[in-house]
Design a protein around this motif. Structure first.
Motif, PDB file in Angstrom:
ATOM      1  N   ARG A   8      43.566  45.721  49.264  1.00 16.06           N
ATOM      2  CA  ARG A   8      42.315  46.415  49.581  1.00 16.06           C
ATOM      3  C   ARG A   8      41.660  46.947  48.317  1.00 16.06           C
ATOM      4  N   ASN A   9      42.465  47.505  47.421  1.00 16.37           N
ATOM      5  CA  ASN A   9      41.896  48.075  46.195  1.00 16.37           C
ATOM      6  C   ASN A   9      41.413  47.001  45.233  1.00 16.37           C
ATOM      7  N   ILE A  10      42.035  45.826  45.269  1.00 18.91           N
ATOM      8  CA  ILE A  10      41.526  44.711  44.466  1.00 18.91           C
ATOM      9  C   ILE A  10      40.166  44.276  45.008  1.00 18.91           C
ATOM     10  N   ILE A  11      40.046  44.200  46.335  1.00 19.54           N
ATOM     11  CA  ILE A  11      38.770  43.839  46.953  1.00 19.54           C
ATOM     12  C   ILE A  11      37.698  44.851  46.571  1.00 19.54           C
ATOM     13  N   ARG A  12      38.016  46.123  46.678  1.00 19.50           N
ATOM     14  CA  ARG A  12      37.048  47.166  46.339  1.00 19.50           C
ATOM     15  C   ARG A  12      36.616  47.059  44.881  1.00 19.50           C
ATOM     16  N   LEU A  13      37.564  46.824  44.008  1.00 18.26           N
ATOM     17  CA  LEU A  13      37.274  46.747  42.580  1.00 18.26           C
ATOM     18  C   LEU A  13      36.366  45.562  42.265  1.00 18.26           C
ATOM     19  N   LEU A  14      36.649  44.402  42.860  1.00 18.04           N
ATOM     20  CA  LEU A  14      35.849  43.209  42.575  1.00 18.04           C
ATOM     21  C   LEU A  14      34.445  43.318  43.156  1.00 18.04           C
ATOM     22  N   ILE A  15      34.302  43.962  44.312  1.00 22.04           N
ATOM     23  CA  ILE A  15      32.970  44.152  44.890  1.00 22.04           C
ATOM     24  C   ILE A  15      32.175  45.168  44.082  1.00 22.04           C
ATOM     25  N   LYS A  16      32.833  46.225  43.666  1.00 23.26           N
ATOM     26  CA  LYS A  16      32.150  47.289  42.922  1.00 23.26           C
ATOM     27  C   LYS A  16      31.688  46.815  41.562  1.00 23.26           C
ATOM     28  N   GLU A  17      32.536  46.090  40.843  1.00 21.78           N
ATOM     29  CA  GLU A  17      32.236  45.717  39.459  1.00 21.78           C
ATOM     30  C   GLU A  17      31.256  44.550  39.367  1.00 21.78           C
ATOM     31  N   GLU A  18      31.272  43.654  40.364  1.00 15.21           N
ATOM     32  CA  GLU A  18      30.369  42.497  40.410  1.00 15.21           C
ATOM     33  C   GLU A  18      30.651  41.487  39.294  1.00 15.21           C
ATOM     34  N   GLU A  19      30.772  41.921  38.062  1.00 11.97           N
ATOM     35  CA  GLU A  19      31.139  41.021  36.973  1.00 11.97           C
ATOM     36  C   GLU A  19      32.605  40.601  37.146  1.00 11.97           C
ATOM     37  N   ALA A  20      32.949  39.417  36.651  1.00 10.56           N
ATOM     38  CA  ALA A  20      34.334  38.953  36.729  1.00 10.56           C
ATOM     39  C   ALA A  20      35.249  39.884  35.934  1.00 10.56           C
ATOM     40  N   LEU A  21      36.453  40.125  36.467  1.00 15.92           N
ATOM     41  CA  LEU A  21      37.445  40.958  35.804  1.00 15.92           C
ATOM     42  C   LEU A  21      38.679  40.119  35.506  1.00 15.92           C
ATOM     43  N   THR A  22      39.286  40.352  34.368  1.00 20.58           N
ATOM     44  CA  THR A  22      40.531  39.652  34.053  1.00 20.58           C
ATOM     45  C   THR A  22      41.664  40.263  34.857  1.00 20.58           C
ATOM     46  N   VAL A  23      42.733  39.495  34.991  1.00 21.82           N
ATOM     47  CA  VAL A  23      43.913  39.991  35.707  1.00 21.82           C
ATOM     48  C   VAL A  23      44.456  41.236  35.013  1.00 21.82           C
ATOM     49  N   GLN A  24      44.406  41.239  33.688  1.00 19.80           N
ATOM     50  CA  GLN A  24      44.907  42.398  32.947  1.00 19.80           C
ATOM     51  C   GLN A  24      44.063  43.643  33.253  1.00 19.80           C
ATOM     52  N   GLN A  25      42.733  43.485  33.349  1.00 20.25           N
ATOM     53  CA  GLN A  25      41.872  44.624  33.680  1.00 20.25           C
ATOM     54  C   GLN A  25      42.192  45.177  35.064  1.00 20.25           C
ATOM     55  N   ILE A  26      42.417  44.283  36.010  1.00 21.48           N
ATOM     56  CA  ILE A  26      42.775  44.722  37.372  1.00 21.48           C
ATOM     57  C   ILE A  26      44.114  45.438  37.341  1.00 21.48           C
ATOM     58  N   ALA A  27      45.069  44.884  36.608  1.00 18.81           N
ATOM     59  CA  ALA A  27      46.399  45.485  36.508  1.00 18.81           C
ATOM     60  C   ALA A  27      46.327  46.877  35.882  1.00 18.81           C
ATOM     61  N   ASP A  28      45.527  47.014  34.833  1.00 16.58           N
ATOM     62  CA  ASP A  28      45.382  48.315  34.180  1.00 16.58           C
ATOM     63  C   ASP A  28      44.779  49.339  35.142  1.00 16.58           C
ATOM     64  N   HIS A  29      43.806  48.909  35.918  1.00 20.51           N
ATOM     65  CA  HIS A  29      43.154  49.831  36.854  1.00 20.51           C
ATOM     66  C   HIS A  29      44.130  50.296  37.943  1.00 20.51           C
ATOM     67  N   LEU A  30      44.948  49.360  38.455  1.00 18.89           N
ATOM     68  CA  LEU A  30      45.866  49.697  39.549  1.00 18.89           C
ATOM     69  C   LEU A  30      47.202  50.220  39.045  1.00 18.89           C
ATOM     70  N   ARG A  31      47.381  50.159  37.721  1.00 18.01           N
ATOM     71  CA  ARG A  31      48.646  50.610  37.104  1.00 18.01           C
ATOM     72  C   ARG A  31      49.848  49.817  37.622  1.00 18.01           C
ATOM     73  N   VAL A  32      49.679  48.503  37.655  1.00 19.18           N
ATOM     74  CA  VAL A  32      50.760  47.586  38.025  1.00 19.18           C
ATOM     75  C   VAL A  32      50.804  46.487  36.974  1.00 19.18           C
ATOM     76  N   SER A  33      51.749  45.543  37.120  1.00 19.11           N
ATOM     77  CA  SER A  33      51.873  44.457  36.153  1.00 19.11           C
ATOM     78  C   SER A  33      50.931  43.317  36.511  1.00 19.11           C
ATOM     79  N   PRO A  34      50.522  42.495  35.532  1.00 14.78           N
ATOM     80  CA  PRO A  34      49.695  41.315  35.821  1.00 14.78           C
ATOM     81  C   PRO A  34      50.354  40.379  36.835  1.00 14.78           C
ATOM     82  N   ARG A  35      51.700  40.291  36.780  1.00 14.47           N
ATOM     83  CA  ARG A  35      52.410  39.432  37.735  1.00 14.47           C
ATOM     84  C   ARG A  35      52.165  39.911  39.164  1.00 14.47           C
ATOM     85  N   THR A  36      52.177  41.221  39.370  1.00 17.54           N
ATOM     86  CA  THR A  36      51.917  41.779  40.704  1.00 17.54           C
ATOM     87  C   THR A  36      50.509  41.438  41.169  1.00 17.54           C
TER      88      THR A  36
END
Length: 694
Positions: A8-36
């Motif tokens: 759900r939080n990945i969906i929210r982040l991608l809708i909010k940001e509109e621009e493409a985000l790297t996996v690392q940026q998503i991981a940093d925001h959620l405080r999890v690993s890129p693998r997750t």
């Protein structure tokens, strides 16, 4: 449909940001690993497909959700209604802060852990991360084993933290929706369980009462409030009502809050209505707090209610900042009235907020930093030089960057398409967005800015394009939703509509003559005021200036009375001296004094210059005594058009625009001053006409 909390939080982040985000940026925001993140992304394809959407993965660019904005909103509305058993670190932070700020007693870590469905150790780690945030509000977290945790600090600081937490947690359009339909909070798709906890700081029934009172009373003010300031005022008062109901009141009224100001009068009326409607006793300190907020939130659409005490001193600071940015960027800025006027208005409010320790929220701060890194650094350095006695936070710097950024990107454009740009505030981000659109799409000739609250008052059929940074009600079909910092895709979406708009523009040529007539009327009015001011302009020698400001002014006013400029010299003198007592009229660092007033007893606008045969001691705007050799006198009638106010405001700032300008007015040469004034009035008229056509 099952969606995990992280998905759900990945969906929210991608809708909010509109621009493409790297996996690392998503991981940093959620405080999890890129693998997750990679694992969670795999589960989103089927969910998105149900809403006609697609997860777009581009190597070297990032991940984005592809599809229509309406489908994205439908997805988020459905996802946000699902229940979840786990919370993200950001959600836990919001929950902990709202609980601690609201409570006057210590809370047990075990109880907080049970509510959040985590261990007490996790809660303890989360609390450690919150201490720096609380320190910025002069609040202290007290933690003791077996006793619990609580926040200590002044009531005013606690409320500021509550307001900041709400502002950080809700987009302005959500709060606007909430204010309009407070009883229907569950219908807000994005308001989740944690959000409900935050909104628990505001009693919904009280919120409706507060909003109604604010809307009624604010309409009586002689200036407008941006949507963000309007929302902030409602939240400010609603929080005060809740805290007063709990027995938590402010300690005292700030000495800067004058009881004779219009803001205090409005605040007092609001308090009286709240007392009657909610059966509360609202202390004077609370009334003063509301008045302070109003003074710090003024918006005049960059059209000043001339004159005010701080005009000249702030104008000097604005001119100095413009010269600094001009020198650093190499772009000529000092001759542009619209930039200077907007900057004066913002600086005046910003300086007041900083002096009163009123925090401002800037939701676009990070995007401003990314979009204008060099300009951000230049303006931050300039502000440190111009306002060395103030500690200006990044939020205020960001708004100043938006003022300069929108101007630096402006280009001369030609075309026939009209667009209406809607943002939450109608200024700031909308101005920057308009400049970007002008730069990228020169076919759009006219861009009108409006706030969400102002939209209902406008005839949108007069525009070929409706562009908005916020969701609009269903009746506004066909609008284009864009980001405040438009992406390449946003610009392309607008360009895709140009063929249709150009066809409509060709069929709607009847609208053009009306706009042309309007422009001619404006030019005629500006020119009329300028000619009248020049016709009445006087530069005279004062042989016996007297020993006091009163002795100096009275003979001058008597001569103006005989000339028919004013009807009662004594009445105007009284107002001038009352204003002088409030702040001083001498311009620091010069030998000039600018006395000005607007009101009864003045028949027509007047600007006169008076060279003194010997210096007279007058109190300066910095409260120091100074010797003055030239008196400048600006007078305006109570009833004066906006064009007339603009002109007088321009003169008050033009005088101190540079050291060269000051030397001209100090020169004592009537011919030199008149020629200089005439030349720059012509430039002013040219810029006003050009700016209006844009």
């Amino acid at each position: 449909m099952y969606v995990s909390s992280r998905e759900r939080n990945i969906i929210r982040l991608l809708i909010k940001e509109e621009e493409a985000l790297t996996v690392q940026q998503i991981a940093d925001h959620l405080r999890v690993s890129p693998r997750t993140v990679h694992r969670d992304l795999k589960g989103l394809d089927q969910v998105l497909a149900r809403f006609g959407l697609k997860l777009n993965r581009q190597a070297g660019i990032g991940v984005s959700i592809e599809g229509e904005m309406a489908d994205k909103q439908a997805l988020w509305s459905a996802v946000s209604r699902l229940s979840f058993s786990e919370y993200t670190p950001e959600e836990r932070k919001a929950y902990l802060l709202s609980s601690l700020l609201e409570s006057s007693e210590p809370l047990k870590l075990t109880s907080l852990a049970r509510e959040l469905k985590v261990t007490p150790a996790t809660v303890s780690q989360d609390l450690s991360l919150l201490e720096g945030w609380l320190d910025s509000f002069d609040l202290r977290m007290i933690r003791r084993r077996g006793w619990g945790v609580m926040i200590q600090g002044a009531e005013d600081a606690r409320r500021k933290a509550m307001r900041a937490l709400i502002a950080d947690s809700f987009p302005e359009e959500e709060l606007l929706h909430l204010l309009k339909e407070p009883a229907q909070t569950p219908s807000l798709g994005r308001v989740e369980r944690i959000s409900q906890r935050l909104l628990g700081l505001l009693e919904k029934e009280h919120l409706a009462v507060v909003e109604e009172i604010v809307r009624r009373e604010v309409s009586a003010l002689p200036y407008a409030l941006a949507d963000s300031a309007y929302i902030g005022l409602v939240v400010h008062i609603a929080l005060a009502v809740e805290r007063i109901g709990r027995g938590e009141t402010l300690a005292r009224t700030s000495p800067e809050t004058g009881k004779d100001t219009r803001e205090f009068e409005v605040a007092a009326r609001m308090a009286k209505e709240l007392e009657d409607g909610l059966h509360l006793d609202i202390p004077e300190a609370e009334v003063g707090s509301i008045a302070m907020y109003l003074r710090g939130a003024k918006l005049r659409d960059e059209k000043r209610d001339w004159p005010e005490e701080a005009d000249v001193e702030i104008a000097m600071k604005a001119a100095e900042l413009i010269r600094f940015v001009e020198a650093e960027t190499g772009v000529k800025l000092t001759d542009h009235f619209s930039l200077k006027q907007g900057l004066i208005v913002h600086l005046e409010r910003a300086v007041y907020r900083l002096n009163q320790n009123l925090r401002i929220h800037n939701p676009l701060l990070e995007e401003i930093r990314r979009g204008y890194p060099r300009l951000f650094g230049v303006i931050r350095e300039g502000v440190e030089q111009v306002l060395p006695h103030l500690s200006v936070p990044p939020e205020e710097i960001g708004y100043l960057v938006m003022h300069f950024g929108s101007f630096l990107e402006r280009r001369e454009t030609a075309g026939s398409i009209r667009a209406l740009v809607v943002c939450s505030s109608g200024v700031g981000s909308s101005k920057l967005l308009s400049s970007r659109i002008r730069k990228e799409i020169p076919e759009i000739k006219q861009l009108t800015r409006a706030s969400l609250l102002e939209l209902k008052e406008l005839d949108t059929d007069r525009y070929h394009l409706l562009i908005s940074t916020v969701p609009l009600p269903p009746e506004y079909e066909g609008y284009i939703r864009v980001h405040p910092f438009p992406t390449k895709k946003d610009i392309q979406n607008i360009k895709d509509q140009l063929p249709r708009c150009q066809e409509q523009a060709g069929d709607a040529k009847a609208l053009l003559p009306e706009d042309g007539v309007s422009t001619l009327k404006n030019v005629h009015e500006w020119t009329g005021h300028a000619l009248a001011l020049l016709k009445g302009f006087r530069h005279e020698k004062v042989e016996d200036p007297g020993e006091t400001p009163e002795a100096l002014l009275y003979p001058i006013l008597t001569r103006l009375e005989k000339a028919g400029v004013i009807t009662e010299a004594g009445q105007v003198l009284t107002r001038l001296m009352e204003r002088e007592k409030l702040g001083g009229m001498g311009i620091p660092g010069t030998r000039l004094a600018l006395f000005h007033t607007r009101g009864g007893g003045v028949e027509r606008s007047s600007f006169t210059v008076h060279s003194l045969s010997r210096p007279v001691c007058i109190r300066g705007m910095d409260q120091s005594e100074m010797e003055v050799t030239t008196l400048l006198l600006l007078l305006a009638p109570d009833k004066i058009s906006r064009a007339g106010l603009d002109l007088l405001s321009w003169i008050s700032s033009f005088i101190v625009e540079s050291r060269y300008h000051i030397r001209i007015f100090e020169s004592g040469s009537p011919l030199r001053v008149r020629e200089f004034l005439t030349e720059h009035l012509l430039r002013y008229l040219q810029e006003m006409t050009t700016d209006k056509e844009r």
